[in-house]
Design a protein around this motif. Structure first.
Motif, PDB file in Angstrom:
ATOM      1  N   LYS A 190       2.600   7.769  -6.313  1.00  0.00           N
ATOM      2  CA  LYS A 190       1.898   9.052  -6.447  1.00  0.00           C
ATOM      3  C   LYS A 190       2.842  10.219  -6.156  1.00  0.00           C
ATOM      4  O   LYS A 190       2.766  11.271  -6.805  1.00  0.00           O
ATOM      5  CB  LYS A 190       0.708   9.109  -5.485  1.00  0.00           C
ATOM      6  CG  LYS A 190      -0.407   8.129  -5.804  1.00  0.00           C
ATOM      7  CD  LYS A 190      -1.566   8.307  -4.845  1.00  0.00           C
ATOM      8  CE  LYS A 190      -2.687   7.327  -5.146  1.00  0.00           C
ATOM      9  NZ  LYS A 190      -3.836   7.493  -4.249  1.00  0.00           N
ATOM     10  N   ALA A 248       2.703   1.759  -3.319  1.00  0.00           N
ATOM     11  CA  ALA A 248       1.820   2.368  -4.318  1.00  0.00           C
ATOM     12  C   ALA A 248       1.658   3.869  -4.060  1.00  0.00           C
ATOM     13  O   ALA A 248       1.603   4.672  -4.996  1.00  0.00           O
ATOM     14  CB  ALA A 248       0.464   1.670  -4.308  1.00  0.00           C
ATOM     15  N   LYS A 262       0.827  -1.213   0.000  1.00  0.00           N
ATOM     16  CA  LYS A 262       0.000   0.000   0.000  1.00  0.00           C
ATOM     17  C   LYS A 262       0.861   1.263   0.000  1.00  0.00           C
ATOM     18  O   LYS A 262       0.618   2.199  -0.758  1.00  0.00           O
ATOM     19  CB  LYS A 262      -0.924  -0.016   1.227  1.00  0.00           C
ATOM     20  CG  LYS A 262      -1.755   1.253   1.402  1.00  0.00           C
ATOM     21  CD  LYS A 262      -2.527   1.212   2.707  1.00  0.00           C
ATOM     22  CE  LYS A 262      -3.239   2.532   2.973  1.00  0.00           C
ATOM     23  NZ  LYS A 262      -3.903   2.543   4.302  1.00  0.00           N
ATOM     24  N   TYR A 271      -4.779   0.211  -8.885  1.00  0.00           N
ATOM     25  CA  TYR A 271      -3.350   0.274  -9.178  1.00  0.00           C
ATOM     26  C   TYR A 271      -3.106   0.268 -10.681  1.00  0.00           C
ATOM     27  O   TYR A 271      -2.252   1.000 -11.194  1.00  0.00           O
ATOM     28  CB  TYR A 271      -2.621  -0.886  -8.511  1.00  0.00           C
ATOM     29  CG  TYR A 271      -2.528  -0.790  -6.996  1.00  0.00           C
ATOM     30  CD1 TYR A 271      -2.778   0.400  -6.325  1.00  0.00           C
ATOM     31  CD2 TYR A 271      -2.187  -1.899  -6.217  1.00  0.00           C
ATOM     32  CE1 TYR A 271      -2.698   0.498  -4.944  1.00  0.00           C
ATOM     33  CE2 TYR A 271      -2.097  -1.826  -4.836  1.00  0.00           C
ATOM     34  CZ  TYR A 271      -2.359  -0.626  -4.199  1.00  0.00           C
ATOM     35  OH  TYR A 271      -2.269  -0.546  -2.834  1.00  0.00           O
ATOM     36  N   ILE A 289       4.721   1.726  -9.353  1.00  0.00           N
ATOM     37  CA  ILE A 289       3.382   1.138  -9.267  1.00  0.00           C
ATOM     38  C   ILE A 289       3.359  -0.230  -9.938  1.00  0.00           C
ATOM     39  O   ILE A 289       2.599  -1.120  -9.513  1.00  0.00           O
ATOM     40  CB  ILE A 289       2.316   2.084  -9.874  1.00  0.00           C
ATOM     41  CG1 ILE A 289       0.904   1.680  -9.397  1.00  0.00           C
ATOM     42  CG2 ILE A 289       2.358   2.080 -11.380  1.00  0.00           C
ATOM     43  CD1 ILE A 289       0.655   1.834  -7.939  1.00  0.00           C
ATOM     44  N   GLU A 290       4.177  -0.444 -10.967  1.00  0.00           N
ATOM     45  CA  GLU A 290       4.254  -1.772 -11.583  1.00  0.00           C
ATOM     46  C   GLU A 290       4.759  -2.813 -10.585  1.00  0.00           C
ATOM     47  O   GLU A 290       4.258  -3.946 -10.551  1.00  0.00           O
ATOM     48  CB  GLU A 290       5.155  -1.734 -12.819  1.00  0.00           C
ATOM     49  CG  GLU A 290       4.467  -1.201 -14.058  1.00  0.00           C
ATOM     50  CD  GLU A 290       5.263  -1.428 -15.322  1.00  0.00           C
ATOM     51  OE1 GLU A 290       4.838  -2.252 -16.156  1.00  0.00           O
ATOM     52  OE2 GLU A 290       6.318  -0.773 -15.471  1.00  0.00           O
ATOM     53  N   ALA A 318       4.364  -2.576  -7.335  1.00  0.00           N
ATOM     54  CA  ALA A 318       3.262  -2.754  -6.382  1.00  0.00           C
ATOM     55  C   ALA A 318       2.195  -3.668  -6.971  1.00  0.00           C
ATOM     56  O   ALA A 318       1.637  -4.524  -6.265  1.00  0.00           O
ATOM     57  CB  ALA A 318       2.663  -1.390  -6.019  1.00  0.00           C
ATOM     58  N   ILE A 319       1.902  -3.505  -8.249  1.00  0.00           N
ATOM     59  CA  ILE A 319       0.910  -4.357  -8.917  1.00  0.00           C
ATOM     60  C   ILE A 319       1.346  -5.812  -8.902  1.00  0.00           C
ATOM     61  O   ILE A 319       0.549  -6.715  -8.618  1.00  0.00           O
ATOM     62  CB  ILE A 319       0.690  -3.870 -10.367  1.00  0.00           C
ATOM     63  CG1 ILE A 319      -0.064  -2.536 -10.367  1.00  0.00           C
ATOM     64  CG2 ILE A 319      -0.074  -4.905 -11.189  1.00  0.00           C
ATOM     65  CD1 ILE A 319      -0.094  -1.844 -11.710  1.00  0.00           C
ATOM     66  N   MET A 340      -8.798  -2.814  -5.386  1.00  0.00           N
ATOM     67  CA  MET A 340      -7.491  -2.192  -5.207  1.00  0.00           C
ATOM     68  C   MET A 340      -6.554  -2.525  -6.357  1.00  0.00           C
ATOM     69  O   MET A 340      -5.811  -1.659  -6.845  1.00  0.00           O
ATOM     70  CB  MET A 340      -6.869  -2.647  -3.874  1.00  0.00           C
ATOM     71  CG  MET A 340      -5.613  -1.878  -3.492  1.00  0.00           C
ATOM     72  SD  MET A 340      -5.921  -0.100  -3.323  1.00  0.00           S
ATOM     73  CE  MET A 340      -6.964  -0.069  -1.873  1.00  0.00           C
ATOM     74  N   TYR A 341      -6.609  -3.757  -6.821  1.00  0.00           N
ATOM     75  CA  TYR A 341      -5.781  -4.150  -7.959  1.00  0.00           C
ATOM     76  C   TYR A 341      -6.182  -3.338  -9.189  1.00  0.00           C
ATOM     77  O   TYR A 341      -5.324  -2.870  -9.949  1.00  0.00           O
ATOM     78  CB  TYR A 341      -5.948  -5.653  -8.224  1.00  0.00           C
ATOM     79  CG  TYR A 341      -4.973  -6.218  -9.231  1.00  0.00           C
ATOM     80  CD1 TYR A 341      -3.642  -6.471  -8.884  1.00  0.00           C
ATOM     81  CD2 TYR A 341      -5.373  -6.513 -10.529  1.00  0.00           C
ATOM     82  CE1 TYR A 341      -2.743  -6.992  -9.798  1.00  0.00           C
ATOM     83  CE2 TYR A 341      -4.492  -7.034 -11.455  1.00  0.00           C
ATOM     84  CZ  TYR A 341      -3.176  -7.272 -11.083  1.00  0.00           C
ATOM     85  OH  TYR A 341      -2.277  -7.801 -11.992  1.00  0.00           O
ATOM     86  N   ASN A 388      -3.931   3.676 -11.983  1.00  0.00           N
ATOM     87  CA  ASN A 388      -2.856   4.617 -11.699  1.00  0.00           C
ATOM     88  C   ASN A 388      -1.711   4.445 -12.694  1.00  0.00           C
ATOM     89  O   ASN A 388      -1.140   5.436 -13.180  1.00  0.00           O
ATOM     90  CB  ASN A 388      -2.331   4.420 -10.273  1.00  0.00           C
ATOM     91  CG  ASN A 388      -3.304   4.900  -9.221  1.00  0.00           C
ATOM     92  OD1 ASN A 388      -4.258   5.602  -9.522  1.00  0.00           O
ATOM     93  ND2 ASN A 388      -3.082   4.495  -7.978  1.00  0.00           N
ATOM     94  N   TYR A 411       1.126  -7.115  -5.311  1.00  0.00           N
ATOM     95  CA  TYR A 411      -0.265  -7.238  -4.876  1.00  0.00           C
ATOM     96  C   TYR A 411      -0.943  -8.412  -5.560  1.00  0.00           C
ATOM     97  O   TYR A 411      -1.649  -9.202  -4.927  1.00  0.00           O
ATOM     98  CB  TYR A 411      -1.021  -5.937  -5.169  1.00  0.00           C
ATOM     99  CG  TYR A 411      -2.333  -5.826  -4.429  1.00  0.00           C
ATOM    100  CD1 TYR A 411      -2.381  -5.269  -3.158  1.00  0.00           C
ATOM    101  CD2 TYR A 411      -3.525  -6.276  -4.990  1.00  0.00           C
ATOM    102  CE1 TYR A 411      -3.578  -5.154  -2.466  1.00  0.00           C
ATOM    103  CE2 TYR A 411      -4.723  -6.179  -4.313  1.00  0.00           C
ATOM    104  CZ  TYR A 411      -4.743  -5.618  -3.049  1.00  0.00           C
ATOM    105  OH  TYR A 411      -5.937  -5.530  -2.367  1.00  0.00           O
TER     106      TYR A 411
END
Length: 374
Positions: free
Chosen positions: A69, A65, A62, A105, A84-85, A87-88, A101-102, A108, A91
């Motif tokens: 931002k 991600a 979290k 992401y 973010i990639e 984090a994806i 949430m997925y 984003n 996750y």
């Protein structure tokens, strides 16, 4: 051995507290637009979370991600996309690859990719996000955001008809959720105009521009989006419209009785309070007197509205003594500016006099007790 375990637990607690402090510091720095400093604070927080829980933990993912931002706001879109990639991937592998949430992401990621013109990749990630979110059967503002991003990515890929399709759907969702006079709806209409121009549909582009000006003027004139009064035929249907009832309640209690939509709001409140199983509004002799003339009827509706407001806000079917007093206070706040339009009402004038003397609470306690079934 027990001593070392206790000491270790204490150190973990301190470390978690440090992570929480760094998280608060990050938000503070971000609000000050000190993004580079916010990134450094978030990096220290991520190091602590990784040490405590590993990269597979949801709390770490979290915050990772969130750091994307920060990179984006710091004008580092490629770094934001790379972050973010990651984090994806984490996750999807460890939490879920099919929940909201997925999808967020992925949305984003598409935003970051659009910013540095990787339009094809952005569109594909938008499509993935939309497919996931649609399966959740939620027609909310989050769906509208994903649809707007999908429209944008289609536009930049030259797929203007597809962009229009998604944009129109997004606007329909926003209108249903927030209303056509909401800032979100009005601010999005220029994009619709842009997509019409992209297919050289001058007529609809001009119509959209006129709609924007019309809605802005209506909003400035105090027009808001209220539901039309309906007849409720069951408790379930009534409950489904609790949020609509609250819109009408808030409008009614914050406008003068000369407001253009006051009667619409009043009728909705009356219909809803009569049918709702979520509110049980007692009406004693004093309050009932407000319903006996056209002059005072607006204040009886205000009583229904203020009573219902606290029922819905605090999840109470029937108000206790304290909240009943709150409701009457809201009624009096409604009465004061409206009394110049209706003329003075003896009951409410008496309440105001008692309020000035600090004796209203004692009087209302008697009214409350008298309304309780014997």
């Amino acid at each position: 051995m027990a001593f070392y375990l206790a000491a270790g637990a204490q150190n973990d607690e301190i470390t978690r507290q440090q992570a929480d402090k760094l998280d608060s510091l990050t938000i503070k720095l971000m609000n000050q637009q000190r993004y580079a400093d916010a990134i450094k604070a978030k990096e220290r927080e991520l190091f602590i979370l990784k040490s405590l829980y590993s990269e597979k933990d949801s709390s770490y993912i979290k915050e990772l991600a969130f750091s994307a931002k920060l990179y984006f706001r710091d004008k580092q879109p490629q770094k934001a996309a790379d972050t973010i990639e990651k984090a994806i991937q984490l996750y999807g592998d460890n939490i879920s690859n099919s929940n909201s949430m997925y999808a967020f992401y992925l949305d984003n990621l598409s935003l970051y990719q659009i910013s540095f013109e990787e339009y094809a990749k952005a569109k594909e990630n938008c499509r993935k996000a939309l497919t996931i979110y649609e399966q959740l059967n939620r027609n909310d503002y989050d769906l509208a955001i994903i649809l707007m991003r999908m429209a944008e990515s289609c536009h930049y890929n030259g797929d203007h008809q597809e962009a229009l399709k998604h944009e129109l759907r997004a606007l329909n969702v926003i209108r249903n959720v927030l209303g056509k006079h909401s800032d979100e709806y009005i601010d999005e209409l220029p994009f619709l105009q842009k997509y019409y121009l992209a297919i050289d549909d001058q007529k609809r582009a001009q119509e959209t521009e006129k709609t924007i000006e019309k809605l802005k003027k209506e909003k400035a004139d105090g027009i808001v989006d209220l539901p039309e009064p309906i007849k409720f035929t069951s408790d379930a249907i009534c409950r489904d419209h609790n949020s609509d009832a609250m819109k009408c309640i808030q409008y009614y209690l914050t406008h003068k009785i000369s407001a253009p939509q006051i009667n619409q709001a009043a009728q909705y409140i009356i219909n809803w309070t009569e049918a709702s199983a979520d509110v049980n509004i007692p009406v004693g002799e004093e309050i009932a007197s407000l319903a006996t003339s056209e002059k005072t009827l607006a204040y009886f509706v205000a009583y229904l509205a203020s009573y219902s407001y606290y029922c819905l806000e605090d999840n109470m079917k029937e108000l206790d003594e304290k909240h009943f007093n709150y409701a009457i206070d809201i009624l009096l706040q409604f009465y004061v500016p409206n009394s110049e339009l209706t003329g003075k009402v003896d009951l409410l004038e008496n309440y105001l006099k008692l309020q000035k003397k600090g004796k209203l609470e004692k009087e209302l306690n008697k009214v409350f007790a008298a309304q309780k079934p014997q």
